[in-house]
Structure formats: C-alpha cells, structure tokens
Design a protein around this motif. Structure first.
Motif, mmCIF file in Angstrom:
data_model
loop_
_atom_site.group_PDB
_atom_site.id
_atom_site.type_symbol
_atom_site.label_atom_id
_atom_site.label_comp_id
_atom_site.label_asym_id
_atom_site.label_seq_id
_atom_site.Cartn_x
_atom_site.Cartn_y
_atom_site.Cartn_z
ATOM 1 N N GLY A 191 17.674 37.339 36.641
ATOM 2 C CA GLY A 191 17.541 38.507 37.504
ATOM 3 C C GLY A 191 17.769 39.827 36.794
ATOM 4 N N LEU A 192 18.274 39.788 35.540
ATOM 5 C CA LEU A 192 18.400 41.024 34.762
ATOM 6 C C LEU A 192 17.043 41.396 34.172
ATOM 7 C CD1 LEU A 192 21.516 40.005 34.655
ATOM 8 C CD2 LEU A 192 21.635 41.473 32.631
ATOM 9 N N ARG A 193 16.847 42.691 33.955
ATOM 10 C CA ARG A 193 15.629 43.097 33.273
ATOM 11 C C ARG A 193 15.728 42.754 31.790
ATOM 12 N NH1 ARG A 193 18.096 48.325 34.350
ATOM 13 N NH2 ARG A 193 18.361 49.545 32.423
ATOM 14 N N GLU A 194 14.581 42.797 31.096
ATOM 15 C CA GLU A 194 14.554 42.307 29.723
ATOM 16 C C GLU A 194 15.384 43.167 28.778
ATOM 17 O OE1 GLU A 194 11.359 41.067 26.198
ATOM 18 O OE2 GLU A 194 10.633 41.828 28.131
ATOM 19 N N TYR A 195 15.385 44.476 28.978
ATOM 20 C CA TYR A 195 16.171 45.375 28.138
ATOM 21 C C TYR A 195 17.130 46.178 29.010
ATOM 22 C CZ TYR A 195 13.057 44.467 24.189
ATOM 23 O OH TYR A 195 12.360 43.859 23.165
ATOM 24 N N VAL A 196 18.386 46.208 28.592
ATOM 25 C CA VAL A 196 19.375 47.085 29.217
ATOM 26 C C VAL A 196 19.993 47.922 28.091
ATOM 27 C CG1 VAL A 196 19.865 45.507 31.124
ATOM 28 C CG2 VAL A 196 21.230 45.352 29.027
ATOM 29 N N TRP A 197 20.736 48.949 28.475
ATOM 30 C CA TRP A 197 21.364 49.822 27.482
ATOM 31 C C TRP A 197 22.881 49.737 27.588
ATOM 32 C CZ3 TRP A 197 19.555 53.528 23.840
ATOM 33 C CH2 TRP A 197 18.162 53.539 23.677
ATOM 34 N N THR A 198 23.521 50.002 26.458
ATOM 35 C CA THR A 198 24.962 50.187 26.453
ATOM 36 C C THR A 198 25.267 51.515 25.758
ATOM 37 O OG1 THR A 198 27.106 49.198 25.893
ATOM 38 C CG2 THR A 198 25.326 48.903 24.299
ATOM 39 N N TYR A 199 26.404 52.115 26.112
ATOM 40 C CA TYR A 199 26.740 53.456 25.641
ATOM 41 C C TYR A 199 28.166 53.486 25.112
ATOM 42 C CZ TYR A 199 22.597 54.551 28.357
ATOM 43 O OH TYR A 199 21.317 54.555 28.843
ATOM 44 N N ASN A 200 28.388 54.365 24.131
ATOM 45 C CA ASN A 200 29.699 54.482 23.494
ATOM 46 C C ASN A 200 30.206 53.108 23.068
ATOM 47 O OD1 ASN A 200 31.567 56.542 22.699
ATOM 48 N ND2 ASN A 200 33.055 55.622 24.059
ATOM 49 N N ASP A 201 29.353 52.392 22.365
ATOM 50 C CA ASP A 201 29.614 50.981 22.105
ATOM 51 C C ASP A 201 29.436 50.648 20.637
ATOM 52 O OD1 ASP A 201 30.296 48.359 22.791
ATOM 53 O OD2 ASP A 201 28.948 48.335 24.509
ATOM 54 N N ASP A 202 29.798 49.422 20.264
ATOM 55 C CA ASP A 202 29.666 48.910 18.906
ATOM 56 C C ASP A 202 28.611 47.811 18.873
ATOM 57 O OD1 ASP A 202 31.843 50.460 17.998
ATOM 58 O OD2 ASP A 202 33.261 48.929 18.660
ATOM 59 N N MET A 203 27.708 47.907 17.913
ATOM 60 C CA MET A 203 26.778 46.814 17.660
ATOM 61 C C MET A 203 27.301 46.025 16.473
ATOM 62 S SD MET A 203 22.804 46.781 16.342
ATOM 63 C CE MET A 203 22.265 48.104 17.426
ATOM 64 N N TYR A 204 27.757 44.799 16.722
ATOM 65 C CA TYR A 204 28.245 43.943 15.657
ATOM 66 C C TYR A 204 27.065 43.196 15.033
ATOM 67 C CZ TYR A 204 32.985 44.572 17.579
ATOM 68 O OH TYR A 204 34.174 45.091 18.024
ATOM 69 N N THR A 205 26.962 43.235 13.708
ATOM 70 C CA THR A 205 25.863 42.564 13.027
ATOM 71 C C THR A 205 26.396 41.725 11.871
ATOM 72 O OG1 THR A 205 25.404 44.315 11.407
ATOM 73 C CG2 THR A 205 24.398 44.549 13.566
ATOM 74 N N ASN A 206 25.560 40.752 11.462
ATOM 75 C CA ASN A 206 25.931 39.849 10.367
ATOM 76 C C ASN A 206 27.262 39.160 10.635
ATOM 77 O OD1 ASN A 206 23.658 40.143 8.845
ATOM 78 N ND2 ASN A 206 24.672 41.063 7.087
ATOM 79 N N MET A 207 27.497 38.764 11.862
ATOM 80 C CA MET A 207 28.724 38.048 12.165
ATOM 81 C C MET A 207 28.716 36.672 11.499
ATOM 82 S SD MET A 207 29.259 39.065 16.171
ATOM 83 C CE MET A 207 30.953 38.456 16.234
ATOM 84 N N SER A 208 29.891 36.145 11.263
ATOM 85 C CA SER A 208 30.044 34.836 10.626
ATOM 86 C C SER A 208 30.227 33.782 11.715
ATOM 87 C CB SER A 208 31.255 34.855 9.691
ATOM 88 O OG SER A 208 31.492 33.570 9.157
ATOM 89 N N VAL A 209 29.256 32.903 11.844
ATOM 90 C CA VAL A 209 29.278 31.903 12.900
ATOM 91 C C VAL A 209 29.888 30.609 12.393
ATOM 92 C CG1 VAL A 209 26.998 30.912 12.427
ATOM 93 C CG2 VAL A 209 27.872 30.877 14.759
ATOM 94 N N ASP A 210 30.598 29.926 13.263
ATOM 95 C CA ASP A 210 31.105 28.617 12.899
ATOM 96 C C ASP A 210 29.959 27.610 12.993
ATOM 97 O OD1 ASP A 210 32.340 25.845 13.680
ATOM 98 O OD2 ASP A 210 33.966 26.971 12.756
ATOM 99 N N PRO A 211 29.707 26.845 11.941
ATOM 100 C CA PRO A 211 28.554 25.941 11.966
ATOM 101 C C PRO A 211 28.648 24.851 13.022
ATOM 102 C CG PRO A 211 29.910 25.570 10.005
ATOM 103 C CD PRO A 211 30.413 26.820 10.652
ATOM 104 N N ALA A 212 29.870 24.551 13.489
ATOM 105 C CA ALA A 212 30.020 23.517 14.517
ATOM 106 C C ALA A 212 29.877 24.061 15.932
ATOM 107 C CB ALA A 212 31.381 22.834 14.366
ATOM 108 N N ALA A 213 29.826 25.379 16.064
ATOM 109 C CA ALA A 213 29.724 25.989 17.397
ATOM 110 C C ALA A 213 28.291 25.906 17.890
ATOM 111 C CB ALA A 213 30.184 27.436 17.346
ATOM 112 N N ARG A 214 28.103 25.321 19.065
ATOM 113 C CA ARG A 214 26.765 25.214 19.651
ATOM 114 C C ARG A 214 26.519 26.464 20.489
ATOM 115 N NH1 ARG A 214 28.586 19.804 19.964
ATOM 116 N NH2 ARG A 214 29.349 20.097 22.095
ATOM 117 N N ILE A 215 26.023 27.492 19.822
ATOM 118 C CA ILE A 215 25.842 28.795 20.455
ATOM 119 C C ILE A 215 24.486 28.870 21.139
ATOM 120 C CG2 ILE A 215 25.450 31.233 19.911
ATOM 121 C CD1 ILE A 215 27.630 31.041 17.838
ATOM 122 N N HIS A 216 24.495 29.396 22.348
ATOM 123 C CA HIS A 216 23.257 29.670 23.079
ATOM 124 C C HIS A 216 23.185 31.179 23.296
ATOM 125 C CE1 HIS A 216 19.896 28.820 25.811
ATOM 126 N NE2 HIS A 216 20.381 29.806 26.537
#
Length: 317
Positions: A191-216
C-alpha cells in the motif's frame, strides 16, 4: 521470510567490507539541539495493546536519543496499537524482564563516536537475554543508530542483519533523499507508493552484512558520486578524500543500498530500519508508516495499521 528478494544477492555483495573504501570520519564539536516534546501518558491496561520496550541510554554524539525515544513512544502510543516503556539502563537486563514485552526496539549505540575504541556494552548476561528473547520468538526492531555498533560483535551483527563498519561503510552526504520501496508486497510495505522521501536523515551505505542472516530487503537508497561534490557536502567530506579518482575506486558508488529489511533470528522476527536520524525525520509520515507497521509485524507477524496518507500509493497514469 525464507524466500529472498531477487535483488538481495547483488545487494548483499555491496554490503561486504572492502579495502580502499574508507570514509574520513571527522569529529566536530557538536551536540544535538534541545527540543521540547509532549510526554506520552500511560495507557489503560484494559486496552491490551502490543507491549513495547525501547532499550536506549547510550548513543553517538550526533543522536538525541532522549528526544527520539520520547517521540517514538508518543508516536507509537498515539497509534492506538502500542503500549511503550523506555529503559536507559539495560546493563543488567534479564530474560524474564524482556518476556513481559511483545517487541523490543533498540535505539542504542555503544560508542560516543562510532569508530571510538572504547564502548559501553551491556553485561554478558543482559546480552544473552536479548539474544535468547528473540531466538525464542520475541520481536525486535533495530532502529537507526543501532547499526553503528556491533561491528566487533558477530552475534549482534547476525541479530540485526548488517552493521556499519568503520573503514568500509559510508554515510552518504545527502540529508534528504528518496527511498525506493523495492518490495511492496510484504505486509509492512503493502500500500506504500514506490518512492518516499526522508529528511534530515542518514543514508547508510556499504554496510557489512552477516552471511548467515537471511535478509529480505524492503527499501533501498542510491549512493551517488555526484552527491560528494564539495559544493554540496560540507566539512564532514574533505574534498581531498573524495576526488573523482577516489570516488571511482569506492565500492558501492552509484549503486543501491538496503535501508529497510526484515530477517529472522531463531523463532523471532526482526525489522531493521536504518532511517530515522532524529525527531525531525520522524515527523514525516512515510517513516512513521514504516516504523509503526514494522513494529507491529515484528511483534505479531501481521499488519493491521493503515498506511498514513502521505505514504499511500497513488495512480501515476
């Protein structure tokens, strides 16, 4: 939960640490601005709401965790779905305490600056209690700054799915950016639209994922080399560290990075949301929608709360 979004495999590769992608971490003299907010009033126990415990009490210097906790509590209780408590001292928490709640929300970071060698962690017994609580079926919401610690704590990384790692992860310069909801079939994002915005926020990039975590992955944001232009960035991004040649060598540049995801940990449901830097960003309905519906899903496995008006899908043709 066990099926993976098709885009997760390449995205997961972006999350892995790599040499030569360091971001210079500048430590300016800064404290969050003081805010005045309404204090949430107690809830009638007869309403039988979802019981939430916010674990907080330590965070990095850029995060007003007390103001955010207050706004989170007010927002969640005003939804009519949650009854919220806050603890700023979980050093000696135990499993019996946690089991009184349907979901735990982490708004915690163990360091004043996220690459500090010194950190304040809970006692081993309290840490085990949190892991056991989720493993045995408790819900967990990992919120914003809770991804800025744990890079030296493998089991925590497994619990929340991915963490920021000094030397390979980056905070992208834009303080306002579009968030791409890449899975709008999940109960949280339906029910959310495809793009939303956030403000005064942090974009985290290149995070280190645990290989055993089944992330969706539910939502991503794009880290663009153009955003590192010195005319746009400010003193946290020294121009010499972000020349065109250096930007070209940085892993994950001009690529999409996960910002919101779900995972499982034992029998528990985990909702991870890197967005929501402060009380300003939490005033916008798309983030409110994600937070409220994600917390309900983590607690119950279902979502009944509505998509708020400013986050709703709408026809574009």
């Amino acid at each position: 939960m066990k099926r993976m979004l098709s885009a997760v495999a390449p995205i997961a590769m972006l999350l892995q640490p790599a040499a030569g992608t360091a971001q210079v971490i500048v430590h300016p003299d800064y404290r969050p601005p003081e805010t005045v907010q309404r204090v949430a009033i107690p809830v009638d126990p007869a309403e039988k709401r979802i019981k939430v415990l916010i674990i907080s009490g330590q965070n990095s210097y850029e995060h007003d965790w007390t103001g955010v906790n207050n706004l989170l509590r007010t927002l969640m209780q005003d939804s009519g779905r949650f009854d919220v408590r806050v603890t700023e001292d979980f050093d000696h928490g135990d499993l019996a305490t946690l089991k009184a709640y349907d979901v735990v929300l982490l708004n915690y970071s163990s360091r004043w600056v996220y690459n500090d060698p010194a950190e304040h962690r809970w006692s081993p017994a309290a840490e085990k209690a949190l892991f056991d609580y989720v493993r045995e079926g408790g819900g967990l919401v990992a919120y914003h700054s809770s991804f800025t610690f744990g890079y030296n704590w493998p089991e925590y990384r497994r619990l929340v799915g991915a963490v920021m790692e000094p030397g390979s992860s980056r905070r992208s310069p834009p303080g306002a950016f579009p968030v791409h909801i890449v899975d709008r079939t999940h109960p949280i994002t339906q029910g959310l639209r495809e793009y939303v915005w956030t403000y005064n926020d942090d974009m985290y990039t290149n995070m280190s994922v645990d290989p055993a975590a089944r992330i969706h992955v539910l939502a991503t944001a794009r880290d663009s080399a153009a955003s590192y232009d010195p005319k746009l960035t400010g003193p946290k991004y020294p121009p010499a560290a972000y020349t065109p040649e250096k930007l070209k060598a940085m892993k994950g540049m001009d690529a999409d990075h996960p910002q919101v995801w779900t995972a499982d940990y034992g029998k528990g449901r985990v909702f991870s949301m890197t967005l929501g830097h402060d009380e300003v960003s939490l005033h916008f309905q798309p983030l409110q929608t994600l937070l409220l519906r994600g917390a309900e899903w983590a607690a119950t496995g279902k979502v009944t709360l509505p998509v708020l008006e400013e986050a709703k899908d709408y026809p574009v043709k």
